[in-house]
Design a protein around this motif. Structure first.
Motif, mmCIF file in Angstrom:
data_model
loop_
_atom_site.group_PDB
_atom_site.id
_atom_site.type_symbol
_atom_site.label_atom_id
_atom_site.label_comp_id
_atom_site.label_asym_id
_atom_site.label_seq_id
_atom_site.Cartn_x
_atom_site.Cartn_y
_atom_site.Cartn_z
ATOM 1 N N ASP A 65 -1.599 -29.694 11.822
ATOM 2 C CA ASP A 65 -1.769 -28.410 12.519
ATOM 3 C C ASP A 65 -2.329 -27.339 11.585
ATOM 4 O O ASP A 65 -2.224 -26.141 11.856
ATOM 5 C CB ASP A 65 -0.455 -27.941 13.138
ATOM 6 N N HIS A 66 -2.935 -27.770 10.480
ATOM 7 C CA HIS A 66 -3.541 -26.849 9.540
ATOM 8 C C HIS A 66 -5.031 -27.163 9.379
ATOM 9 O O HIS A 66 -5.517 -28.210 9.810
ATOM 10 C CB HIS A 66 -2.854 -26.929 8.166
ATOM 11 N N VAL A 67 -5.706 -26.216 8.776
ATOM 12 C CA VAL A 67 -7.113 -26.405 8.425
ATOM 13 C C VAL A 67 -7.241 -26.222 6.924
ATOM 14 O O VAL A 67 -6.842 -25.190 6.375
ATOM 15 C CB VAL A 67 -8.022 -25.388 9.151
ATOM 16 N N VAL A 68 -7.770 -27.240 6.254
ATOM 17 C CA VAL A 68 -7.999 -27.180 4.819
ATOM 18 C C VAL A 68 -9.475 -26.865 4.591
ATOM 19 O O VAL A 68 -10.357 -27.599 5.054
ATOM 20 C CB VAL A 68 -7.633 -28.516 4.136
ATOM 21 N N ALA A 69 -9.729 -25.756 3.905
ATOM 22 C CA ALA A 69 -11.104 -25.310 3.662
ATOM 23 C C ALA A 69 -11.444 -25.509 2.182
ATOM 24 O O ALA A 69 -11.120 -24.649 1.353
ATOM 25 C CB ALA A 69 -11.273 -23.851 4.064
ATOM 26 N N PRO A 70 -12.086 -26.625 1.822
ATOM 27 C CA PRO A 70 -12.423 -26.856 0.418
ATOM 28 C C PRO A 70 -13.626 -26.044 -0.061
ATOM 29 O O PRO A 70 -13.872 -25.958 -1.264
ATOM 30 C CB PRO A 70 -12.739 -28.354 0.389
ATOM 31 N N PHE A 71 -14.368 -25.447 0.900
ATOM 32 C CA PHE A 71 -15.580 -24.720 0.510
ATOM 33 C C PHE A 71 -15.695 -23.460 1.358
ATOM 34 O O PHE A 71 -15.882 -23.511 2.569
ATOM 35 C CB PHE A 71 -16.813 -25.600 0.731
ATOM 36 N N VAL A 72 -15.553 -22.302 0.689
ATOM 37 C CA VAL A 72 -15.696 -20.998 1.334
ATOM 38 C C VAL A 72 -16.597 -20.167 0.433
ATOM 39 O O VAL A 72 -16.276 -19.938 -0.737
ATOM 40 C CB VAL A 72 -14.341 -20.280 1.512
ATOM 41 N N ILE A 73 -17.722 -19.724 0.947
ATOM 42 C CA ILE A 73 -18.664 -18.970 0.125
ATOM 43 C C ILE A 73 -19.165 -17.763 0.903
ATOM 44 O O ILE A 73 -19.483 -17.858 2.089
ATOM 45 C CB ILE A 73 -19.841 -19.871 -0.335
ATOM 46 N N GLU A 74 -19.160 -16.628 0.232
ATOM 47 C CA GLU A 74 -19.644 -15.385 0.826
ATOM 48 C C GLU A 74 -20.765 -14.857 -0.054
ATOM 49 O O GLU A 74 -20.529 -14.554 -1.235
ATOM 50 C CB GLU A 74 -18.520 -14.367 0.945
ATOM 51 N N GLY A 75 -21.964 -14.763 0.494
ATOM 52 C CA GLY A 75 -23.113 -14.449 -0.334
ATOM 53 C C GLY A 75 -23.305 -15.575 -1.328
ATOM 54 O O GLY A 75 -23.417 -16.740 -0.952
ATOM 55 N N ASP A 76 -23.276 -15.262 -2.613
ATOM 56 C CA ASP A 76 -23.342 -16.283 -3.659
ATOM 57 C C ASP A 76 -22.001 -16.466 -4.361
ATOM 58 O O ASP A 76 -21.928 -17.148 -5.387
ATOM 59 C CB ASP A 76 -24.416 -15.902 -4.686
ATOM 60 N N ARG A 77 -20.949 -15.850 -3.827
ATOM 61 C CA ARG A 77 -19.632 -15.921 -4.456
ATOM 62 C C ARG A 77 -18.800 -17.016 -3.814
ATOM 63 O O ARG A 77 -18.436 -16.953 -2.647
ATOM 64 C CB ARG A 77 -18.918 -14.578 -4.335
ATOM 65 N N LEU A 78 -18.488 -18.027 -4.593
ATOM 66 C CA LEU A 78 -17.677 -19.143 -4.108
ATOM 67 C C LEU A 78 -16.206 -18.780 -4.218
ATOM 68 O O LEU A 78 -15.706 -18.449 -5.294
ATOM 69 C CB LEU A 78 -17.978 -20.400 -4.927
ATOM 70 N N GLU A 79 -15.515 -18.802 -3.081
ATOM 71 C CA GLU A 79 -14.085 -18.508 -3.055
ATOM 72 C C GLU A 79 -13.303 -19.776 -3.391
ATOM 73 O O GLU A 79 -13.837 -20.886 -3.375
ATOM 74 C CB GLU A 79 -13.672 -17.996 -1.672
ATOM 75 N N GLY A 80 -12.006 -19.608 -3.674
ATOM 76 C CA GLY A 80 -11.169 -20.770 -3.919
ATOM 77 C C GLY A 80 -10.862 -21.519 -2.630
ATOM 78 O O GLY A 80 -10.964 -20.955 -1.534
ATOM 79 N N PRO A 81 -10.499 -22.788 -2.725
ATOM 80 C CA PRO A 81 -10.086 -23.539 -1.525
ATOM 81 C C PRO A 81 -8.934 -22.842 -0.826
ATOM 82 O O PRO A 81 -8.135 -22.137 -1.453
ATOM 83 C CB PRO A 81 -9.646 -24.901 -2.094
ATOM 84 N N ASP A 82 -8.845 -23.042 0.480
ATOM 85 C CA ASP A 82 -7.836 -22.328 1.258
ATOM 86 C C ASP A 82 -7.217 -23.274 2.281
ATOM 87 O O ASP A 82 -7.841 -24.261 2.687
ATOM 88 C CB ASP A 82 -8.476 -21.131 1.970
ATOM 89 N N VAL A 83 -5.995 -22.971 2.672
ATOM 90 C CA VAL A 83 -5.303 -23.688 3.749
ATOM 91 C C VAL A 83 -4.910 -22.655 4.787
ATOM 92 O O VAL A 83 -4.278 -21.643 4.457
ATOM 93 C CB VAL A 83 -4.060 -24.431 3.231
ATOM 94 N N MET A 84 -5.299 -22.894 6.031
ATOM 95 C CA MET A 84 -5.051 -21.928 7.101
ATOM 96 C C MET A 84 -4.362 -22.604 8.277
ATOM 97 O O MET A 84 -4.510 -23.816 8.487
ATOM 98 C CB MET A 84 -6.385 -21.324 7.574
ATOM 99 N N ASP A 85 -3.623 -21.825 9.021
ATOM 100 C CA ASP A 85 -3.052 -22.320 10.275
ATOM 101 C C ASP A 85 -4.161 -22.512 11.295
ATOM 102 O O ASP A 85 -5.198 -21.864 11.241
ATOM 103 C CB ASP A 85 -2.019 -21.341 10.815
ATOM 104 N N SER A 86 -3.908 -23.421 12.241
ATOM 105 C CA SER A 86 -4.851 -23.628 13.339
ATOM 106 C C SER A 86 -4.064 -23.627 14.652
ATOM 107 O O SER A 86 -3.910 -24.652 15.318
ATOM 108 C CB SER A 86 -5.602 -24.956 13.157
ATOM 109 N N PRO A 87 -3.566 -22.447 15.035
ATOM 110 C CA PRO A 87 -2.692 -22.366 16.209
ATOM 111 C C PRO A 87 -3.485 -22.462 17.506
ATOM 112 O O PRO A 87 -4.699 -22.273 17.527
ATOM 113 C CB PRO A 87 -2.059 -20.984 16.057
ATOM 114 N N PRO A 88 -2.801 -22.744 18.610
ATOM 115 C CA PRO A 88 -3.476 -22.710 19.913
ATOM 116 C C PRO A 88 -4.122 -21.346 20.151
ATOM 117 O O PRO A 88 -3.545 -20.311 19.814
ATOM 118 C CB PRO A 88 -2.324 -22.962 20.901
ATOM 119 N N GLY A 89 -5.329 -21.360 20.694
ATOM 120 C CA GLY A 89 -6.034 -20.117 20.943
ATOM 121 C C GLY A 89 -6.920 -19.679 19.797
ATOM 122 O O GLY A 89 -7.665 -18.706 19.937
ATOM 123 N N SER A 90 -6.869 -20.391 18.675
ATOM 124 C CA SER A 90 -7.731 -20.053 17.547
ATOM 125 C C SER A 90 -9.101 -20.687 17.752
ATOM 126 O O SER A 90 -9.276 -21.629 18.539
ATOM 127 C CB SER A 90 -7.122 -20.550 16.237
#
Length: 255
Positions: A65-90
């Protein structure tokens, strides 16, 4: 969902330059292989930034029931990996349930909500495409999400580009431009090899020679004596031809 790969944005192929760029990306992903995940993600990011007006990109995979994001990049800035909830309605659950892209304009971004996985709260997403990362069996493995700070920038062609790249991510270890993948090419004709494109033809010839070499190497140990020597010699010739064809691919002018 049934087992057929199909695009929700028609079967009209994209323009020649965009189609060629997608095929090159498919081949690059195939060469990189599944053990070079970050390089694969950067390859997809380069294609998205080149072909669409994207400011930020998220590659995320479902884990229960989670989302693992190994790649998050904004512009040219690479963010760290993230783990997010994936609730109903998302938005992630919507993509998971429907197996097709979510586009900002379908509900003015309501599914995205206010809680973005990245970015400055003062600069919210104004347009987005969230496409399912599909396995060859059409299992939704994750989401490829392209975000823009500008409103109404993603056309149907841009949505199709993101959708095609997400499909490529889900076909780990499979070249999406392989001419034998006729089912995929019915949904995405732009991924099918172009007989007018010299690089396409050289790539296909390289793949054929590679399969011939693999078949010959598979005979090793099954034959003996002079026949075995001939088989090894033929496999060696195939390997040299592959190398020469690979060089020709890098030297060939654009189609």
């Amino acid at each position: 969902m049934d087992g057929e790969t199909r695009s929700e944005h028609g079967t009209r192929a994209l323009d020649e330059a965009t189609s060629r760029a997608l095929r090159r990306t498919a081949r690059r992903l195939d060469v990189l292989g599944p053990d070079r995940a970050q390089d694969r993600y950067r390859c997809v990011h380069h294609a998205v930034r080149t072909l669409t007006p994207t400011d930020a990109l998220v590659i995320a995979y479902f884990h229960e029931d989670h989302v693992v994001a190994p790649f998050v990049i904004e512009g040219d800035r690479l963010e760290g990996p993230d783990v997010m909830d994936s609730p109903p309605g998302s938005v992630t659950e919507w993509v998971r349930d429907h197996g097709r892209p979510y586009v900002f304009r379908q509900d003015a971004g309501a599914l995205l909500g206010d809680a973005l996985p990245f970015g400055d709260a003062g600069e919210p997403t104004r347009d987005a495409v969230c496409a399912p990362i599909l396995s060859p069996e059409r299992e939704v493995l994750g989401v490829l999400a392209a975000h823009s700070l500008r409103p109404r920038v993603y056309t149907d062609d841009h949505v199709r580009v993101v959708e095609a790249l997400a499909v490529m991510l889900g076909r780990e270890g499979h070249d999406a431009s392989d001419p034998r993948d006729t089912e995929l090419h019915r949904a995405f004709p732009e991924l099918a090899p172009d007989p007018r494109d010299l690089v396409d033809q050289l790539h296909d010839l390289t793949a054929l020679v590679g399969r011939a070499r693999t078949g010959l190497e598979g005979l090793d140990g099954l034959v003996e004596g002079e026949v075995a020597e001939r088989v090894r010699e033929a496999a060696g010739i195939c390997e040299r031809v592959e190398g020469r064809l690979a060089t020709l691919v890098t030297e060939a002018p654009p189609a």
